[in-house]
Design an enzyme around this catalytic site. Structure first.
Site, short mmCIF file in Angstrom:
data_model
loop_
_atom_site.label_atom_id
_atom_site.label_comp_id
_atom_site.label_asym_id
_atom_site.label_seq_id
_atom_site.Cartn_x
_atom_site.Cartn_y
_atom_site.Cartn_z
N THR A 1 38.09 -60.46 49.50
CA THR A 1 37.44 -60.22 50.78
C THR A 1 38.38 -60.51 51.94
O THR A 1 38.15 -60.05 53.06
CB THR A 1 36.15 -61.06 50.88
N TYR B 1 38.20 -66.71 38.38
CA TYR B 1 37.33 -65.66 38.92
C TYR B 1 37.22 -64.58 37.86
O TYR B 1 38.20 -63.89 37.57
CB TYR B 1 37.92 -65.12 40.22
N VAL C 1 30.01 -68.55 45.90
CA VAL C 1 31.15 -68.03 46.66
C VAL C 1 30.67 -66.68 47.17
O VAL C 1 30.54 -65.73 46.41
CB VAL C 1 32.42 -67.90 45.81
N LYS D 1 34.18 -68.71 39.16
CA LYS D 1 33.37 -67.84 39.99
C LYS D 1 32.93 -66.67 39.12
O LYS D 1 33.77 -65.90 38.64
CB LYS D 1 34.18 -67.36 41.20
#
Length: 359
Positions: free
Chosen positions: A112, A201, A269, A229
Site C-alpha cells: 500500500t 505476510y 493490518v 499477516k
C-alpha cells in the site's frame, strides 16, 4: 498499576477501563490485565507491557506478548509530490494523522506504500521520517519483502539501522519458489534484520504461492518470526497455526477483520484504517470485552467504507483519494502503473465514507 476485569463488569465500566489502560500503556506504564470473560477467550486489550529492548529487538513502547506489533496497524500510503517525487513532509503529516486517529502501528513501504515503485533510498528516507514523527508512540514496521532475497536483505539491514520496530516480509512473488526456497529466504532476511522481529505476510492471491504449514512449523525454532499477516482467509488453518505454532496472526484483509479477531487474532493490518482507525480500535475493544453485538454493530457501520475502498479499484488509489477528501493530502498522486483515482472513483469513496459516518 493493575486492573481486573470480571465477567460481571458492565459495558460502561469496561469502556472506562479500556481508556485508562490504553492511556497507561501509551505512556509506557506497566499494565497487568486479567480477562475474566469466560464466554470470550480472546486477547486482552493490553497484556503485560514489555520493557524496551526485549521481545527480540522490538523497541516500540506498545510491544506486548499478546500483540507484539500493536492492535490497529495501518498499511500506510506513501505521499508523493505532484511530480511523483517522495514527499517527506507529507509522509510525516500522514503518519501523525493516522496515529492521532487511533492507529497504534504503521507499516511503511508495504504494497500500500507502493513499494514496487520506490527505491531503497526512498524506503529508508520514508522510514526515518515516520520514526521521527511517531516512533515514540506507535509501532513502526518496515516493509522489506521483495522477490529478490539480496534486495530484501539490503532493505532489512537498512531498516535495522534506521531503528524500525519490526519487519514485514511478504512471500517472494511471481517466481513461485518451492517451500525450501521460501524458508531459506525468510531465514536469511530475518538474519539481516539482526534482532528485529518479523511479521510474515501470506497473500497467495498476489504472490502465487502460499506458505505451507510445514514451513511455519520449521520456523518455530526462529525466535524472530513472531507474527503473520494473513490474507489467505482460511480460518481453520489460522486457528491451527495459532494453536500449534504460537505464531500471532494479524488480519490482512479488511472485510474479514471481525472474524479474525473473534478467532483470537492479535490485531489488524488495515487499509481502511486510513479513515477508520478509531472505529477499528473500538471494535477490537468490544471483542476483547466479549461484547460481540457491539463489535458487529461497528463492523456493519463500516461496511460502506470497506466496500468503497476495497472492491472498486486498488486500495492505494482509494486510500489516497480518501485522505484527500479528509484534507490530509493535497492531492492523490500515485506512481505508474497505478493511476490516481478518477472523479467517479472519488465519488464512490466519498459516498462510502459518508454512509459510514466518516466524512
Amino acid at each position: 498499576m493493575a486492573r481486573i476485569w470480571s465477567a460481571t463488569t458492565s459495558g460502561d465500566e469496561l469502556g472506562v477501563l479500556y481508556e485508562e489502560v490504553a492511556a497507561a500503556a501509551r505512556s509506557g506504564c506497566r499494565v497487568d490485565v486479567v480477562a475474566g470473560l469466560a464466554q470470550a477467550p480472546v486477547l486482552p486489550v493490553v497484556a503485560e507491557v514489555i520493557a524496551s529492548g526485549s521481545l527480540g529487538g522490538m523497541t516500540s513502547p506498545l510491544a506486548t506478548e499478546a500483540a507484539p506489533f500493536g492492535r490497529v496497524l495501518t498499511a500506510m500510503v506513501t505521499p508523493f509530490t505532484r511530480e511523483g517525487e517522495l514527499d517527506l513532509d507529507g509522509v510525516q503529516k500522514v503518519a501523525t494523522y493516522l496515529v492521532d486517529q487511533g492507529s497504534d502501528g504503521l507499516v511503511v513501504s508495504g504494497t500500500t506504500g507502493e513499494s514496487p515503485t520506490t527505491t531503497v533510498d526512498e524506503d529508508g528516507r520514508a522510514l526515518r521520517a515516520v520514526l521521527e514523527a511517531v516512533g515514540d508512540r506507535a509501532t513502526v514496521v518496515a516493509g522489506v519483502g521483495t522477490n529478490d532475497t539480496r534486495h530484501s536483505v539490503e532493505l532489512a539491514e537498512q531498516a535495522k539501522k534506521a531503528g524500525a520496530h519490526g519487519l514485514l516480509l511478504v512471500t517472494p512473488y511471481y517466481s513461485k519458489p518451492p517451500q525450501s526456497g521460501i524458508l531459506a529466504h525468510i531465514e536469511e532476511v530475518a538474519r539481516a534484520g539482526d534482532d528485529t522481529p518479523v511479521m510474515l505476510y501470506d497473500i497467495p492471491g498476489r504472490t502465487g504461492v502460499q506458505i505451507a504449514l510445514e514451513t511455519y512449523v520449521a520456523l518455530t525454532d526462529n525466535p524472530l518470526i513472531i507474527a503473520m499477516k494473513d490474507a489467505v482467509g482460511d480460518f481453520n488453518r489460522g486457528a491451527w497455526l495459532m494453536h500449534e505454532t504460537g505464531i500471532r496472526i494479524y488480519s490482512g484483509d479488511d472485510p474479514v477483520n471481525l472474524p479474525w479477531l473473534a478467532m483470537g487474532a492479535s490485531g489488524i493490518v488495515s487499509v481502511v484504517s486510513h479513515v477508520a482507525a478509531r472505529r477499528y480500535a473500538d471494535m477490537i475493544a468490544a471483542v476483547d470485552a466479549g461484547d460481540l453485538p457491539t463489535a458487529r454493530l461497528i463492523n456493519d457501520q463500516l461496511l460502506p467504507a470497506v466496500q468503497a475502498m476495497m472492491t472498486h479499484t486498488q486500495g492505494v488509489i482509494t486510500s489516497k483519494a480518501a485522505l484527500q477528501l479528509l484534507g490530509v493530502l493535497e492531492h492523490r498522486t500515485t506512481r505508474a502503473p497505478l493511476p490516481e483515482a478518477t472523479d467517479e472513483e472519488v465519488a464512490i469513496v466519498r459516498d462510502g465514507l459518508v454512509a459510514s459516518g466518516l466524512l
